[in-house]
Design a protein around this motif. Sequence first.
Motif, PDB file in Angstrom:
ATOM      1  N   GLY A   1      -6.308  -5.731  20.684  1.00  0.00           N
ATOM      2  CA  GLY A   1      -7.154  -4.973  21.600  1.00  0.00           C
ATOM      3  C   GLY A   1      -7.123  -5.528  23.012  1.00  0.00           C
ATOM      4  O   GLY A   1      -6.998  -4.781  23.982  1.00  0.00           O
ATOM      5  N   TYR A   2      -7.226  -6.859  23.122  1.00  0.00           N
ATOM      6  CA  TYR A   2      -7.210  -7.496  24.446  1.00  0.00           C
ATOM      7  C   TYR A   2      -5.898  -7.236  25.169  1.00  0.00           C
ATOM      8  O   TYR A   2      -5.887  -6.829  26.336  1.00  0.00           O
ATOM      9  CB  TYR A   2      -7.437  -8.997  24.290  1.00  0.00           C
ATOM     10  CG  TYR A   2      -7.288  -9.776  25.578  1.00  0.00           C
ATOM     11  CD1 TYR A   2      -8.319  -9.830  26.509  1.00  0.00           C
ATOM     12  CD2 TYR A   2      -6.110 -10.469  25.860  1.00  0.00           C
ATOM     13  CE1 TYR A   2      -8.189 -10.545  27.693  1.00  0.00           C
ATOM     14  CE2 TYR A   2      -5.964 -11.182  27.038  1.00  0.00           C
ATOM     15  CZ  TYR A   2      -6.999 -11.216  27.954  1.00  0.00           C
ATOM     16  OH  TYR A   2      -6.858 -11.917  29.124  1.00  0.00           O
ATOM     17  N   ILE A   3      -4.780  -7.467  24.487  1.00  0.00           N
ATOM     18  CA  ILE A   3      -3.463  -7.299  25.125  1.00  0.00           C
ATOM     19  C   ILE A   3      -3.246  -5.846  25.535  1.00  0.00           C
ATOM     20  O   ILE A   3      -2.783  -5.563  26.644  1.00  0.00           O
ATOM     21  CB  ILE A   3      -2.346  -7.770  24.178  1.00  0.00           C
ATOM     22  CG1 ILE A   3      -2.461  -9.277  23.938  1.00  0.00           C
ATOM     23  CG2 ILE A   3      -0.975  -7.435  24.752  1.00  0.00           C
ATOM     24  CD1 ILE A   3      -1.563  -9.789  22.830  1.00  0.00           C
ATOM     25  N   SER A   4      -3.575  -4.909  24.644  1.00  0.00           N
ATOM     26  CA  SER A   4      -3.366  -3.492  24.956  1.00  0.00           C
ATOM     27  C   SER A   4      -4.156  -3.065  26.189  1.00  0.00           C
ATOM     28  O   SER A   4      -3.634  -2.397  27.081  1.00  0.00           O
ATOM     29  CB  SER A   4      -3.754  -2.621  23.752  1.00  0.00           C
ATOM     30  OG  SER A   4      -2.935  -2.890  22.644  1.00  0.00           O
ATOM     31  N   MET A   5      -5.427  -3.463  26.244  1.00  0.00           N
ATOM     32  CA  MET A   5      -6.259  -3.060  27.375  1.00  0.00           C
ATOM     33  C   MET A   5      -5.839  -3.763  28.669  1.00  0.00           C
ATOM     34  O   MET A   5      -5.900  -3.184  29.757  1.00  0.00           O
ATOM     35  CB  MET A   5      -7.730  -3.342  27.079  1.00  0.00           C
ATOM     36  CG  MET A   5      -8.316  -2.509  25.952  1.00  0.00           C
ATOM     37  SD  MET A   5      -8.005  -0.730  26.104  1.00  0.00           S
ATOM     38  CE  MET A   5      -8.757  -0.369  27.700  1.00  0.00           C
ATOM     39  N   MET A   6      -5.383  -5.010  28.568  1.00  0.00           N
ATOM     40  CA  MET A   6      -4.943  -5.719  29.763  1.00  0.00           C
ATOM     41  C   MET A   6      -3.623  -5.165  30.287  1.00  0.00           C
ATOM     42  O   MET A   6      -3.394  -5.129  31.502  1.00  0.00           O
ATOM     43  CB  MET A   6      -4.818  -7.213  29.485  1.00  0.00           C
ATOM     44  CG  MET A   6      -6.141  -7.963  29.484  1.00  0.00           C
ATOM     45  SD  MET A   6      -7.081  -7.781  31.038  1.00  0.00           S
ATOM     46  CE  MET A   6      -5.922  -8.462  32.242  1.00  0.00           C
ATOM     47  N   VAL A   7      -2.748  -4.732  29.394  1.00  0.00           N
ATOM     48  CA  VAL A   7      -1.506  -4.082  29.834  1.00  0.00           C
ATOM     49  C   VAL A   7      -1.840  -2.795  30.585  1.00  0.00           C
ATOM     50  O   VAL A   7      -1.246  -2.490  31.624  1.00  0.00           O
ATOM     51  CB  VAL A   7      -0.580  -3.809  28.636  1.00  0.00           C
ATOM     52  CG1 VAL A   7       0.555  -2.859  29.038  1.00  0.00           C
ATOM     53  CG2 VAL A   7       0.010  -5.108  28.110  1.00  0.00           C
ATOM     54  N   ILE A   8      -2.811  -2.046  30.069  1.00  0.00           N
ATOM     55  CA  ILE A   8      -3.250  -0.829  30.765  1.00  0.00           C
ATOM     56  C   ILE A   8      -3.843  -1.191  32.123  1.00  0.00           C
ATOM     57  O   ILE A   8      -3.574  -0.530  33.134  1.00  0.00           O
ATOM     58  CB  ILE A   8      -4.282  -0.066  29.902  1.00  0.00           C
ATOM     59  CG1 ILE A   8      -3.616   0.504  28.648  1.00  0.00           C
ATOM     60  CG2 ILE A   8      -4.942   1.055  30.717  1.00  0.00           C
ATOM     61  CD1 ILE A   8      -4.594   1.131  27.667  1.00  0.00           C
ATOM     62  N   ALA A   9      -4.657  -2.254  32.155  1.00  0.00           N
ATOM     63  CA  ALA A   9      -5.287  -2.665  33.414  1.00  0.00           C
ATOM     64  C   ALA A   9      -4.232  -3.044  34.454  1.00  0.00           C
ATOM     65  O   ALA A   9      -4.323  -2.637  35.617  1.00  0.00           O
ATOM     66  CB  ALA A   9      -6.230  -3.855  33.162  1.00  0.00           C
ATOM     67  N   TRP A  10      -3.246  -3.825  34.058  1.00  0.00           N
ATOM     68  CA  TRP A  10      -2.166  -4.203  34.979  1.00  0.00           C
ATOM     69  C   TRP A  10      -1.391  -2.980  35.458  1.00  0.00           C
ATOM     70  O   TRP A  10      -1.077  -2.846  36.647  1.00  0.00           O
ATOM     71  CB  TRP A  10      -1.218  -5.179  34.281  1.00  0.00           C
ATOM     72  CG  TRP A  10      -1.546  -6.626  34.455  1.00  0.00           C
ATOM     73  CD1 TRP A  10      -2.156  -7.451  33.558  1.00  0.00           C
ATOM     74  CD2 TRP A  10      -1.268  -7.436  35.608  1.00  0.00           C
ATOM     75  NE1 TRP A  10      -2.278  -8.715  34.075  1.00  0.00           N
ATOM     76  CE2 TRP A  10      -1.735  -8.745  35.325  1.00  0.00           C
ATOM     77  CE3 TRP A  10      -0.657  -7.194  36.830  1.00  0.00           C
ATOM     78  CZ2 TRP A  10      -1.619  -9.794  36.234  1.00  0.00           C
ATOM     79  CZ3 TRP A  10      -0.541  -8.240  37.747  1.00  0.00           C
ATOM     80  CH2 TRP A  10      -1.016  -9.521  37.444  1.00  0.00           C
ATOM     81  N   THR A  11      -1.069  -2.084  34.526  1.00  0.00           N
ATOM     82  CA  THR A  11      -0.298  -0.887  34.886  1.00  0.00           C
ATOM     83  C   THR A  11      -1.054  -0.039  35.896  1.00  0.00           C
ATOM     84  O   THR A  11      -0.495   0.399  36.912  1.00  0.00           O
ATOM     85  CB  THR A  11       0.014  -0.059  33.623  1.00  0.00           C
ATOM     86  OG1 THR A  11       0.683  -0.880  32.666  1.00  0.00           O
ATOM     87  CG2 THR A  11       0.907   1.130  33.971  1.00  0.00           C
ATOM     88  N   LYS A  12      -2.341   0.199  35.648  1.00  0.00           N
ATOM     89  CA  LYS A  12      -3.135   1.010  36.564  1.00  0.00           C
ATOM     90  C   LYS A  12      -3.339   0.311  37.903  1.00  0.00           C
ATOM     91  O   LYS A  12      -3.438   0.971  38.944  1.00  0.00           O
ATOM     92  CB  LYS A  12      -4.492   1.340  35.920  1.00  0.00           C
ATOM     93  CG  LYS A  12      -4.401   2.353  34.779  1.00  0.00           C
ATOM     94  CD  LYS A  12      -5.767   2.678  34.227  1.00  0.00           C
ATOM     95  CE  LYS A  12      -5.679   3.756  33.142  1.00  0.00           C
ATOM     96  NZ  LYS A  12      -5.281   5.062  33.722  1.00  0.00           N
ATOM     97  N   LEU A  13      -3.392  -1.019  37.890  1.00  0.00           N
ATOM     98  CA  LEU A  13      -3.513  -1.753  39.148  1.00  0.00           C
ATOM     99  C   LEU A  13      -2.285  -1.520  40.024  1.00  0.00           C
ATOM    100  O   LEU A  13      -2.401  -1.276  41.231  1.00  0.00           O
ATOM    101  CB  LEU A  13      -3.692  -3.242  38.864  1.00  0.00           C
ATOM    102  CG  LEU A  13      -3.832  -4.160  40.087  1.00  0.00           C
ATOM    103  CD1 LEU A  13      -4.984  -3.716  40.990  1.00  0.00           C
ATOM    104  CD2 LEU A  13      -4.043  -5.606  39.638  1.00  0.00           C
TER     105      LEU A  13
END
Length: 368
Positions: A43-55
């Motif tokens: 869960g952490y990795i998936s959401m952080m990958v999304i956060a980086w991508t959207k950034l």
Amino acid sequence: MVTDLPIPIRKGKAKSILESSVDSALLAIEIYNKPRTTFRSEGYISMMVIAWTKLFHAYFQATIGAKYYYKNPNGRFKKKDGEKLAWELSTCIRKYGKLSEAVKMNIKFFIRLRNKIEHRHINKKEVDVSIFGECQAFLFNYENFLVALFGEGYALHESLVFALQFSHMRSCQQIMANKSALAKDVQDIKKFIDDYRNSLPDEVFIAPEFSIKLLAMPKVSNTKRGDLAIDFVQLSQLSPEDQRTYDQVTALIKDKKIKVEGCNIGKLKPGGVCKTVNNRLGKRLITTVHHSWIVRIFNIRPRGSAEDPFETDTRFCHYDEAHKDYLYNDSWVDFLVSAFQEDKLTIDDMRRARYSDSKQCMNIDDFI
């Protein structure tokens, strides 16, 4: 980390994307810090990958507009399920081009680890412990990049609380987790983690941007009453003498790893490429026959009758003179996985192009 000056954004699409990025990062932290979470790493990795991508998408939207969306040869936007296809995280990293090597390797580590974890049904507690340092760096790098791009007003630190989850008891679940560490899938993931770390140059591996090493420092009772019960200290903040002491202690409890020089480490033959791609996609999609079509269509390597076998696209493929064959790297695997996941390529497309009358090569840069 090299960045531009903070970009002022007040409203519009860039601001909306940025706020979504921050929300994703905060949700990742919430998932990680919940004591009863059973899919913490995933869960952490998936959401952080999304956060980086959207950034990155917010940055590109604010600086170059809609140019971070893929386009067809006719100039129209590529779409999937009716939505325009934007650059994935690996492409964003390359297009931005200003991240330090340690930050890039930290992000790429989690892109590849996410693909491994999400296709396996395992107890992931042992994975959580193994990658704690990289997880911390993944978040800290994100916040540093966020602040550098868009200013201190978007900093996360005021929203965060460090969750302490210590236990002196070994529960039945912990014992079972240790037993499950012997499972093949977990061994495969741990091998990937070890191999990835060992492949890094020393200056990248020891950099806090790749993995943050924290020391928990319990305080004795005669300290100031306003002090925290435990201080978390980065190794890089210790004096040289204290670091030497730490190294001497940890040397007693950790396995010694010896690096042996080798050739073609991390390179794959066509069969290995197909197996890795299929594993990451979660289905058997391509065979070595399909791979030979794709290689020829994109002109990754010369044909068998070519005079110079070394004329390869070195971003993806190299000629092995000793064995007189071709080997492919992780970038080639990442390209194929991304292309099939986003429906930019299909087997039918490859078949039609392979047996077309013209048999003209495609420009792989149009697909990246």
